[in-house]
Motif scaffolding. Sequence first.
Motif, short mmCIF file in Angstrom:
data_model
loop_
_atom_site.label_atom_id
_atom_site.label_comp_id
_atom_site.label_asym_id
_atom_site.label_seq_id
_atom_site.Cartn_x
_atom_site.Cartn_y
_atom_site.Cartn_z
N PHE A 65 0.81 -1.22 0.00
CA PHE A 65 0.00 0.00 0.00
C PHE A 65 0.85 1.27 0.00
O PHE A 65 0.34 2.34 -0.33
N ALA A 66 2.12 1.13 0.35
CA ALA A 66 3.03 2.28 0.20
C ALA A 66 3.30 2.56 -1.27
O ALA A 66 3.74 3.65 -1.64
N GLU A 67 3.03 1.58 -2.12
CA GLU A 67 3.27 1.71 -3.56
C GLU A 67 2.11 2.40 -4.27
O GLU A 67 2.23 2.80 -5.42
N PHE A 68 0.95 2.56 -3.60
CA PHE A 68 -0.19 3.23 -4.21
C PHE A 68 0.16 4.69 -4.53
O PHE A 68 0.73 5.40 -3.70
N THR A 69 -0.20 5.13 -5.73
CA THR A 69 0.05 6.52 -6.14
C THR A 69 -1.20 7.07 -6.83
O THR A 69 -2.18 6.35 -7.05
N THR A 70 -1.14 8.34 -7.15
CA THR A 70 -2.26 8.95 -7.89
C THR A 70 -2.20 8.58 -9.36
O THR A 70 -3.16 8.78 -10.10
N ASP A 71 -1.06 8.04 -9.80
CA ASP A 71 -0.92 7.63 -11.20
C ASP A 71 -1.55 6.25 -11.36
O ASP A 71 -1.06 5.26 -10.82
N VAL A 72 -2.66 6.18 -12.06
CA VAL A 72 -3.37 4.91 -12.23
C VAL A 72 -3.22 4.37 -13.65
O VAL A 72 -4.07 3.66 -14.15
N THR A 73 -2.15 4.74 -14.31
CA THR A 73 -1.91 4.24 -15.66
C THR A 73 -1.61 2.74 -15.57
O THR A 73 -0.66 2.33 -14.92
N ILE A 74 -2.42 1.95 -16.20
CA ILE A 74 -2.25 0.49 -16.16
C ILE A 74 -1.36 0.07 -17.32
O ILE A 74 -1.63 0.37 -18.48
N LYS A 75 -0.31 -0.65 -16.97
CA LYS A 75 0.59 -1.14 -18.00
C LYS A 75 -0.08 -2.25 -18.80
O LYS A 75 -1.11 -2.78 -18.39
N ALA A 76 0.55 -2.59 -19.90
CA ALA A 76 0.01 -3.68 -20.72
C ALA A 76 -0.04 -4.97 -19.90
O ALA A 76 0.77 -5.18 -19.00
N LYS A 77 -0.99 -5.81 -20.20
CA LYS A 77 -1.18 -7.04 -19.43
C LYS A 77 0.07 -7.90 -19.41
O LYS A 77 0.36 -8.59 -18.44
N ASN A 78 0.84 -7.86 -20.49
CA ASN A 78 2.02 -8.70 -20.60
C ASN A 78 3.19 -8.20 -19.77
O ASN A 78 4.24 -8.83 -19.75
N SER A 85 -7.04 -4.49 6.72
CA SER A 85 -6.63 -3.62 7.81
C SER A 85 -5.53 -2.66 7.38
O SER A 85 -5.52 -1.49 7.76
N HIS A 86 -4.60 -3.12 6.55
CA HIS A 86 -3.55 -2.25 6.05
C HIS A 86 -4.11 -1.23 5.06
O HIS A 86 -3.66 -0.09 5.02
N ALA A 87 -5.09 -1.65 4.26
CA ALA A 87 -5.71 -0.71 3.32
C ALA A 87 -6.45 0.39 4.09
O ALA A 87 -6.37 1.58 3.74
N LYS A 88 -7.12 0.00 5.17
CA LYS A 88 -7.86 0.97 5.97
C LYS A 88 -6.92 1.95 6.65
O LYS A 88 -7.16 3.17 6.67
N SER A 89 -5.80 1.43 7.21
CA SER A 89 -4.84 2.32 7.87
C SER A 89 -4.16 3.26 6.88
O SER A 89 -3.73 4.35 7.24
N ALA A 90 -4.07 2.83 5.60
CA ALA A 90 -3.48 3.69 4.57
C ALA A 90 -4.51 4.63 3.95
O ALA A 90 -4.17 5.47 3.12
N GLY A 91 -5.79 4.48 4.36
CA GLY A 91 -6.84 5.38 3.87
C GLY A 91 -7.42 5.01 2.53
O GLY A 91 -7.90 5.88 1.79
N PHE A 92 -7.41 3.70 2.19
CA PHE A 92 -7.91 3.25 0.90
C PHE A 92 -9.14 2.38 1.08
O PHE A 92 -9.15 1.45 1.90
N ASP A 93 -10.17 2.68 0.31
CA ASP A 93 -11.38 1.87 0.26
C ASP A 93 -11.33 1.06 -1.04
O ASP A 93 -11.52 1.60 -2.13
#
Length: 416
Positions: A250-263, A326-334
């Motif tokens: 969850f420390a890796e979560f960023t505002t950049d949501v660009t999804i790379k190619a599936k491969n 629990s880690h997602a909640k503590s990091a503020g992510f739903d």
Amino acid sequence: MSGCPFMLSQKPSKEPFSNNPSPPATDPSLILSDRSFPIPYKSPYEDLFFKFSLTKSNPLKDLDFIYKNTLFHHTYITRYRTQDFLSKAAIVNELRECGNKNYNKSRFDRACLCYEHAFGLFKYAEFSDDETINIIDTSCEDDDKPAKYGLMLKLLINYAITLCKMKHFVEAELILKEAQRFMNNKEIEVVLLYCKLGNIETQYKDLCDFFPLLSGVLAVDKKYCELRKGFEQTIFKMQQEKCQFFAMFFAEFTTDVTIKAKNSFDLELNVIQKLDEKYMKMIVFYKDTETYQKVLSEREEVQRISIEMHKLKGIKPTDNDEIMLSHAKSAGFDLSLQLNQLRFESAKRSLISKCFNKGNFNRKLLYQCIQEVMNDYEEVTEIQDKADEEYTFWIRSVVCSIILAIIVYLTTAQSF
């Protein structure tokens, strides 16, 4: 069958009763050691099967390792195959005690040979006239069956524990499945737990399923107390590792949501799989050489990275894992929000790439595997492109035919 049909002039190994160590023949105990990576098993008779396959069309290498190691017996063993049950039971007990003595002296490879030969007195492979492999289970009188089952269970459990000590966890599970064919009891399942505890590739959820079983066994037999301590320590350590893992995730979560190619990580996983396949063959090839330990240590690095990458690939925002939530909640992510699900996938792909890049692989072998995987990928892409071109061609042809038919219809209608 009075003797081994493939007996060569040279014996494949020493007589199992020669140079026996002196400690008492106590059965192996379930004392848990550090978790480790599984090592592929090589039959001591692998060379004999290879030589025989040069003259016969039968795929001996496809036989289960249990039958491989019970087919090429010493003449000392094979002459007992046609004896009555009591004669077989006596020699099986002698072989089992010999295996126990070798086990107590940490000579696990010799112990395995003794257990394999003992098992082979009741179950072995032979060839009929049409070269079809028949698996023979030597019959005995109905009154002897309970005694035979008890004897075989004790033997196979010792065999499985010894294989675990040698880090051959896959083969140990096969032995336990064979034991369950005779009689399925809680002791076999406890040894299966011991096998899975020793294998570092075992998943957390797989171990949790064993807890009710272990509690039930301890209620009637206190000899598994040490195993329960090892089980609880392993579960606690795996929970700690999960906490560290999700804190990093969850420390890796960023505002950049660009999804790379599936491969982007499928290719990396394919490279790891290709590397592991090569090391599996190398470990068997270099088994009795000085290079063996070097190859083994290099493969452990591949296994370590492979476990981390597959762990990352397997997690999903809908898993409802308590530690993850629990880690997602503590990091503020739903994680129910669409945007956070995209971030989840982006973080997963980013960490898989980082995990792959930090691996300390054999560079020459790594580049070779990357090239092979890329070639496979290009072939698949080329085939897909051709299929797409054909599909597009037929679609265009159908559209043109429809347009032409409409024009012809309209022209004909106007003439009337």
